[in-house]
Design an enzyme around this catalytic site. Structure first.
Site, mmCIF file in Angstrom:
data_model
loop_
_atom_site.group_PDB
_atom_site.id
_atom_site.type_symbol
_atom_site.label_atom_id
_atom_site.label_comp_id
_atom_site.label_asym_id
_atom_site.label_seq_id
_atom_site.Cartn_x
_atom_site.Cartn_y
_atom_site.Cartn_z
ATOM 1 C CB VAL A 21 -0.965 -0.016 1.213
ATOM 2 C CG1 VAL A 21 -0.219 0.301 2.513
ATOM 3 C CG2 VAL A 21 -2.135 0.942 1.008
ATOM 4 C CE1 TYR A 22 3.491 1.450 4.370
ATOM 5 C CE2 TYR A 22 5.767 0.829 4.057
ATOM 6 C CZ TYR A 22 4.672 0.953 4.878
ATOM 7 O OH TYR A 22 4.765 0.597 6.207
ATOM 8 C CB SER A 23 3.805 5.223 -3.147
ATOM 9 O OG SER A 23 4.234 6.243 -2.267
ATOM 10 C CB ALA A 24 -0.723 2.905 -5.275
#
Length: 351
Positions: free
Chosen positions: A62-65
């Site tokens: 989920v970090y920066s998609a």
């Protein structure tokens, strides 16, 4: 630097006491304030961490998609085998009804997508990022076990689980002979020591390693936020913090002042004091440090050389502590003759 290596829970895997955090790799969307490091900047941080003895890199889908994972894969290139990579699954990665959670569907799809973005054929530590109270633990843990047996994942862990949730998962793993959580990743800092009440004792008793996120409390403990001192331009006001939330501003300022004072006596930053304090606490395996600049990262990693005295740790315990909660004050009063190391991890300082 004198980097230590500690066993991850009951496994034979040894990880450095400092982990490179990568929420700032990419830095898009909600992660923008954390940093906006491209592949070149990521390579520099990875080299700095390697020189300091770090062997674990932590990220999440989920970090920066997914961009953080992509940058890690490109930055590591053919040095991937020199590193342990930890990533996570659970948070929304799309707008569909099955694009979040800990169902078999989302876990397997998430692992395959992370492997592709990271440019590798295995994940060293695959962590469930958050609790899912609607998916049976049997389904979640069986999916993780299948990934281990397929060679796509080597160890599994949880993150942001309550003590009862983690302990229940360990029981399900034992009952069905499934891969057990080797670690839990939790928020733990001088700003908030909630985990000492239930989570740390449960980890010590269950043989689960503790990985710590945000040990400097999102920069609160860096020393730039002081009572009566104007914070640098662009800094958040204390009232703007939601992670971690600030419940007692005066206690926080008192804690920061003491960290600054102890740091000055050692010739180091308050951030290093905050990091060294957590590294020395019972059950902690590694603390995750991320930085927007190379200088910040070097300063944080230099905490590997800082050992606080017993008096300094006690002073920090006292200024940042809270009253002993029930039933532990009752156990202290009536059962202190028969307490285990797990019990004593939090009660000892109140005896």
């Amino acid at each position: 630097m004198t980097m230590q290596y500690r066993q991850l829970g009951r496994t034979g895997l040894r990880v450095s006491t400092f982990t490179l955090g990568t929420m700032g790799f990419g830095g898009t969307g909600w992660a923008t304030p954390v940093g906006q490091l491209d592949v070149g900047a990521a390579k520099e941080e990875i080299e700095i961490a390697k020189a300091a003895g770090v062997n674990l890199i932590d990220t999440a889908d989920v970090y920066s998609a997914g961009l953080s994972e992509e940058i890690i894969g490109k930055a590591l290139g053919d040095t991937r085998e020199d590193w342990l990579i930890a990533t996570k699954v659970r948070m929304p990665m799309g707008e569909g009804p099955n694009d979040a959670g800990l169902s078999r569907h989302h876990i397997v799809r998430g692992a395959e997508a992370s492997l592709k973005r990271l440019g590798t054929d295995y994940i060293d530590l695959y962590q469930v990022h958050e609790w899912d109270g609607q998916t049976p633990l049997e389904e979640t843990l069986t999916a993780l076990d299948d990934l281990v047996r397929a060679g796509k994942v080597r160890y599994v862990g949880c993150s942001n689980y309550a003590a009862w949730q983690m302990t229940k998962a360990l029981g399900v793993s034992a009952k069905h002979d499934l891969e057990r959580f080797a670690s839990t990743q939790v928020y733990y800092s001088l700003q908030s020591r909630d985990v000492e009440t239930e989570i740390v004792p449960a980890c010590l008793d269950g043989g689960v390693g503790i990985l710590v996120w945000s040990p400097i409390a999102g920069g609160l403990l860096s020393g730039k936020y002081r009572r009566g001192v104007q914070a640098p331009a662009g800094s958040r006001h204390l009232s703007e913090w939601s992670e971690p939330p600030i419940h007692d501003e005066d206690k926080l300022y008192d804690t920061i002042e003491l960290a600054v004072k102890i740091g000055e006596s050692h010739g180091v930053s308050a951030a290093q004091v905050a990091l060294a304090y957590i590294v020395q606490k019972p059950g902690v395996t590694s603390v995750v440090v991320g930085a927007r600049t190379n200088d910040q990262l070097r300063d944080n990693l230099a905490a590997a050389d800082l050992v606080l005295t017993e008096d300094e740790v006690k002073a920090l315990d006292d200024v940042s502590g809270e009253p002993l909660r029930y039933p532990f004050w009752h156990q202290r009063n009536t059962s202190s003759d028969r307490l285990s190391p797990a019990d004593l991890s939090q009660i000892q300082k109140y005896l």
